[in-house]
Scaffold this motif. Structure first.
Motif, PDB file in Angstrom:
ATOM      1  N   HIS A  57       3.130 -10.821  -5.813  1.00  0.00           N
ATOM      2  CA  HIS A  57       3.539  -9.599  -5.105  1.00  0.00           C
ATOM      3  C   HIS A  57       4.270  -8.655  -6.057  1.00  0.00           C
ATOM      4  O   HIS A  57       4.084  -7.433  -6.009  1.00  0.00           O
ATOM      5  N   ARG A  58       5.065  -9.231  -6.904  1.00  0.00           N
ATOM      6  CA  ARG A  58       5.834  -8.433  -7.870  1.00  0.00           C
ATOM      7  C   ARG A  58       4.912  -7.692  -8.821  1.00  0.00           C
ATOM      8  O   ARG A  58       5.099  -6.499  -9.099  1.00  0.00           O
ATOM      9  N   GLU A  59       3.904  -8.374  -9.319  1.00  0.00           N
ATOM     10  CA  GLU A  59       2.953  -7.738 -10.224  1.00  0.00           C
ATOM     11  C   GLU A  59       2.163  -6.641  -9.515  1.00  0.00           C
ATOM     12  O   GLU A  59       1.908  -5.572 -10.078  1.00  0.00           O
ATOM     13  N   GLN A  60       1.805  -6.892  -8.264  1.00  0.00           N
ATOM     14  CA  GLN A  60       1.102  -5.875  -7.485  1.00  0.00           C
ATOM     15  C   GLN A  60       1.960  -4.628  -7.317  1.00  0.00           C
ATOM     16  O   GLN A  60       1.464  -3.501  -7.379  1.00  0.00           O
ATOM     17  N   LEU A  61       3.258  -4.842  -7.103  1.00  0.00           N
ATOM     18  CA  LEU A  61       4.173  -3.704  -6.963  1.00  0.00           C
ATOM     19  C   LEU A  61       4.252  -2.908  -8.255  1.00  0.00           C
ATOM     20  O   LEU A  61       4.306  -1.666  -8.229  1.00  0.00           O
ATOM     21  N   HIS A  62       4.269  -3.591  -9.387  1.00  0.00           N
ATOM     22  CA  HIS A  62       4.308  -2.891 -10.681  1.00  0.00           C
ATOM     23  C   HIS A  62       3.063  -2.008 -10.853  1.00  0.00           C
ATOM     24  O   HIS A  62       3.164  -0.840 -11.254  1.00  0.00           O
ATOM     25  N   VAL A  63       1.914  -2.552 -10.565  1.00  0.00           N
ATOM     26  CA  VAL A  63       0.679  -1.782 -10.691  1.00  0.00           C
ATOM     27  C   VAL A  63       0.702  -0.586  -9.738  1.00  0.00           C
ATOM     28  O   VAL A  63       0.368   0.542 -10.122  1.00  0.00           O
ATOM     29  N   SER A  64       1.107  -0.819  -8.500  1.00  0.00           N
ATOM     30  CA  SER A  64       1.142   0.266  -7.510  1.00  0.00           C
ATOM     31  C   SER A  64       2.133   1.356  -7.902  1.00  0.00           C
ATOM     32  O   SER A  64       1.875   2.549  -7.694  1.00  0.00           O
ATOM     33  N   ALA A  65       3.263   0.946  -8.458  1.00  0.00           N
ATOM     34  CA  ALA A  65       4.273   1.928  -8.857  1.00  0.00           C
ATOM     35  C   ALA A  65       3.749   2.834  -9.971  1.00  0.00           C
ATOM     36  O   ALA A  65       3.944   4.056  -9.935  1.00  0.00           O
ATOM     37  N   VAL A  66       3.087   2.250 -10.953  1.00  0.00           N
ATOM     38  CA  VAL A  66       2.542   3.048 -12.048  1.00  0.00           C
ATOM     39  C   VAL A  66       1.443   3.975 -11.536  1.00  0.00           C
ATOM     40  O   VAL A  66       1.376   5.153 -11.904  1.00  0.00           O
ATOM     41  N   GLU A  67       0.585   3.447 -10.665  1.00  0.00           N
ATOM     42  CA  GLU A  67      -0.473   4.276 -10.078  1.00  0.00           C
ATOM     43  C   GLU A  67       0.128   5.445  -9.293  1.00  0.00           C
ATOM     44  O   GLU A  67      -0.352   6.587  -9.378  1.00  0.00           O
ATOM     45  N   THR A  68       1.176   5.169  -8.539  1.00  0.00           N
ATOM     46  CA  THR A  68       1.823   6.204  -7.722  1.00  0.00           C
ATOM     47  C   THR A  68       2.511   7.245  -8.600  1.00  0.00           C
ATOM     48  O   THR A  68       2.439   8.449  -8.325  1.00  0.00           O
ATOM     49  N   PHE A  69       3.165   6.797  -9.641  1.00  0.00           N
ATOM     50  CA  PHE A  69       3.800   7.723 -10.580  1.00  0.00           C
ATOM     51  C   PHE A  69       2.744   8.626 -11.208  1.00  0.00           C
ATOM     52  O   PHE A  69       2.962   9.831 -11.394  1.00  0.00           O
ATOM     53  N   ALA A  70       1.591   8.056 -11.531  1.00  0.00           N
ATOM     54  CA  ALA A  70       0.515   8.837 -12.142  1.00  0.00           C
ATOM     55  C   ALA A  70       0.051   9.963 -11.235  1.00  0.00           C
ATOM     56  O   ALA A  70      -0.386  11.018 -11.710  1.00  0.00           O
ATOM     57  N   LYS A  71       0.159   9.776  -9.929  1.00  0.00           N
ATOM     58  CA  LYS A  71      -0.233  10.811  -8.963  1.00  0.00           C
ATOM     59  C   LYS A  71       0.841  11.882  -8.809  1.00  0.00           C
ATOM     60  O   LYS A  71       0.624  12.863  -8.088  1.00  0.00           O
ATOM     61  N   GLY A  72       1.973  11.685  -9.464  1.00  0.00           N
ATOM     62  CA  GLY A  72       3.059  12.651  -9.361  1.00  0.00           C
ATOM     63  C   GLY A  72       3.995  12.407  -8.206  1.00  0.00           C
ATOM     64  O   GLY A  72       4.903  13.211  -7.955  1.00  0.00           O
ATOM     65  N   ASN A  73       3.827  11.291  -7.509  1.00  0.00           N
ATOM     66  CA  ASN A  73       4.712  10.969  -6.390  1.00  0.00           C
ATOM     67  C   ASN A  73       5.843  10.087  -6.909  1.00  0.00           C
ATOM     68  O   ASN A  73       5.876   8.869  -6.689  1.00  0.00           O
ATOM     69  N   PHE A  74       6.778  10.704  -7.613  1.00  0.00           N
ATOM     70  CA  PHE A  74       7.859   9.956  -8.251  1.00  0.00           C
ATOM     71  C   PHE A  74       8.770   9.256  -7.227  1.00  0.00           C
ATOM     72  O   PHE A  74       9.183   8.111  -7.462  1.00  0.00           O
ATOM     73  N   PRO A  75       9.125   9.910  -6.116  1.00  0.00           N
ATOM     74  CA  PRO A  75       9.999   9.212  -5.158  1.00  0.00           C
ATOM     75  C   PRO A  75       9.382   7.910  -4.634  1.00  0.00           C
ATOM     76  O   PRO A  75      10.079   6.900  -4.515  1.00  0.00           O
TER      77      PRO A  75
END
Length: 460
Positions: free
Chosen positions: A101-119
Motif C-alpha cells: 500500500h505504501r508503494e502504491q501511495l508513492h506512485v500515486s503521489a508522484v503521478e498526482t504531482f505530475a498533473k499539477g495537483n500539489f495539494p
C-alpha cells in the motif's frame, strides 16, 4: 515487486523505513537530502541512470526518478514528452506488480504531482508518513510541495509530527532537524528555528540547508552584519554543496544589497551565482539570478548585459508554467533583456493555461494572482508605478500562495513599495507610507517612511 539489490554500506545507513529502495535509489535520495551531487555517493543523475539500467521494472525506482525530476520544477509532463512517457510507464509498471500500500501511495503521489495537483499529492505523502514516519522520500517531497504552495504551517507541522520518531541513531536524523527548522523559521518562530539549525550544524557542519535557515533568520530579523559574519565564517563548510551553494551566496549578496554595497553584491553574482546558473540550469539558481538582478535594478544599479546571460537559460522555460513563482522570475529576465517576444509568449501561454486549468493548482491560481503579478512587472518596466500599485495592492496578501520563502517573495513587496514611492497619485503615496511602516521581515531595512515621505497633514 522486483527484488531489491543487496544492501551496500550506504543503504545500511538508511532508516529501516526506506529499506524497500535499492542501493542506487537510496544513494540518489541521500544526495537529495544533502542538497549535493556528491560524487562519492554517485551523484543523483548517475544513481538514477544506474537504477533504471539495473532493473527497468522496479516501480519505486521509477517513482523516485520521476519524483526528483518533477520536484525540481524545471520540466513538466505537459511539454516534456519523454517525462510524460516516463510517468505513464511508472503507473503501468505499478499495475503489474504486487506493490505494498505504501508503494502504491508513492506512485500515486508522484503521478498526482505530475498533473499539477500539489495539494492532493501532499495528502498522499502524508498518508505514508502516518504509518511510516521515517520515510524520508515522503517527508522531503511533501516538504518541497508545501513550499511551492506557500503552505507554511503545513510545511512546519508535517515535519513536527514525525520529528520525535527521528532518533539520533537513525542516519540522516540531523538533516531532519534542518528541515524542521526551516518550517519554524517561515512561521516566524525564529528562536526555535535557530536552536534546531545550530543543533544540526553541531552534528554536521556541512549541512548547507541548516546554514541556509540561519541565513534566513538573520535576513528576516534585519541582522545584516550578523548575517554577513555567519556566511563568511561558515563558507568553507557549504561552498561545495553544489545544489545549494548558489542560494547561500544569494543570501550573502542580499545582506550586501541591504548595506548598499552593490559592487560587492555584483562580485558575488559574477563569481558564484551566474557560473552556477550556467553550469546547472537549475530552477533555484534561475530564480536567485533573476531576483538578485531585479533587486539591484530597483535600487538604481546598472547590471549591464547580465540579463542576456540569464535569458539564454530562462527563454526555453517561458511556456512551462510549472510554478507561478518561476514564471514571475522568468518574466524579470525577458523584461530586463528587452525581449518583447519572449515576454509576450510567457503572458499569452500563461493566460491560456489559466483558462483551462483542470486540476493544476498553479493554473487555477494564475487568473487571480499570477497574471496580475506578471502584469505588474510589465507595468513597472514600462514606467507606470500607479498601475503597479493598482495591480499589486489587492493581491499582496495572496502572494504567499505562489510559494517561495518570505525572503524570496520580498522582492514583490519591494516592487510595491518602490512603485508607491514613485506614484503621481497622492493616495498611493500614503500607501507607500503605510507599507514602509508595517513592512515585515527584510523590507523593514528599506528607508523609513519618515525619511522619504512628508508627514501627513495634521487633522483638526
Amino acid at each position: 515487486m522486483a527484488q531489491a539489490a543487496p544492501k551496500s554500506h550506504s543503504q545500511k545507513d538508511f532508516p529501516l523505513d526506506v529499506s524497500f529502495l535499492d542501493t542506487e535509489a537510496s544513494l540518489a535520495l541521500e544526495n537529495y537530502v544533502k542538497w549535493t551531487n556528491d560524487q562519492g555517493l554517485g551523484g543523483i543523475e548517475s544513481c538514477l541512470s544506474k537504477l533504471k539500467a539495473a532493473d527497468p521494472t522496479f516501480a519505486m525506482g521509477h517513482a523516485i526518478a520521476n519524483g526528483l525530476v518533477l520536484i525540481g520544477t524545471g520540466s513538466s509532463v505537459r511539454l516534456d514528452k519523454e517525462l510524460d512517457v516516463a510517468v505513464k510507464t511508472m503507473v503501468e509498471i505499478s499495475k503489474t506488480q504486487p506493490l505494498t500500500h505504501r508503494e502504491q501511495l508513492h506512485v500515486s503521489a508522484v503521478e498526482t504531482f505530475a498533473k499539477g495537483n500539489f495539494p492532493k499529492a501532499c495528502e498522499l505523502w502524508e498518508q505514508i508518513l502516518r504509518d511510516h514516519p521515517t520515510d524520508m522520500l515522503a517527508l522531503k517531497f511533501s516538504h518541497d510541495a508545501y513550499f511551492y504552495l506557500g503552505y507554511q504551517e503545513q510545511m512546519r507541522d508535517s515535519v513536527a509530527r514525525v520529528y520525535p520518531f527521528w532518533t539520533p541513531d537513525i542516519p540522516l536524523s540531523s538533516y531532519v532537524k534542518g528541515i524542521y527548522s526551516f518550517g519554524l523559521m517561515e512561521t516566524n518562530l525564529y528562536d526555535r528555528a535557530e536552536k534546531l539549525a545550530k543543533e544540526a550544524l553541531s552534528i554536521n557542519p556541512t549541512d548547507a540547508w541548516s546554514v541556509h535557515t540561519i541565513a534566513h533568520i538573520h535576513e528576516m530579523k534585519a541582522e545584516v552584519q550578523e548575517g554577513l559574519e555567519f556566511m563568511q565564517h561558515s563558507e568553507a563548510h557549504w561552498k561545495d554543496s553544489d545544489m545549494l551553494a548558489c542560494h547561500n551566496y544569494w543570501h550573502w549578496a542580499l545582506y550586501l544589497i541591504e548595506k548598499g554595497e552593490y559592487e560587492a553584491a555584483l562580485t558575488i553574482y559574477d563569481d558564484h551565482i551566474l557560473p552556477s546558473l550556467q553550469a546547472s540550469g537549475a530552477m533555484l539558481d534561475v530564480v536567485d539570478s533573476c531576483s538578485m538582478l531585479y533587486r539591484l535594478q530597483m535600487e538604481g544599479v546598472s547590471v549591464g548585459q547580465r540579463w542576456q546571460d540569464v535569458l539564454s537559460v530562462t527563454r526555453k522555460h517561458s511556456r512551462d508554467h510549472v510554478l507561478l513563482f518561476n514564471d514571475a522570475h522568468f518574466l524579470m529576465a525577458s523584461l530586463g533583456a528587452g525581449d518583447a517576444q519572449t515576454t509576450q509568449e510567457l503572458l499569452t501561454t500563461l493566460r491560456d493555461a489559466s483558462e483551462s486549468p483542470g486540476e493544476n493548482c498553479q493554473h487555477l491560481l494564475a487568473r487571480d494572482v499570477g497574471l496580475p503579478l506578471c502584469q505588474a512587472l510589465v507595468e513597472a518596466q514600462d514606467g507606470s508605478p500607479d498601475r503597479v500599485v493598482e495591480l499589486l495592492l489587492p493581491i499582496r496578501y495572496r502572494l504567499v500562495q505562489i510559494g517561495g520563502s518570505n525572503a524570496q517573495r520580498d522582492v514583490f513587496n519591494q516592487l510595491l513599495i518602490h512603485a508607491a514611492l514613485n506614484c503621481s497619485s497622492g493616495l498611493h503615496k500614503h500607501v507607500a507610507r503605510s507599507l514602509l511602516m508595517q513592512a515585515p521581515g527584510p523590507s523593514h531595512v528599506l528607508p523609513s517612511a519618515r525619511d522619504v515621505l512628508p508627514s501627513p497633514a495634521p487633522t483638526h
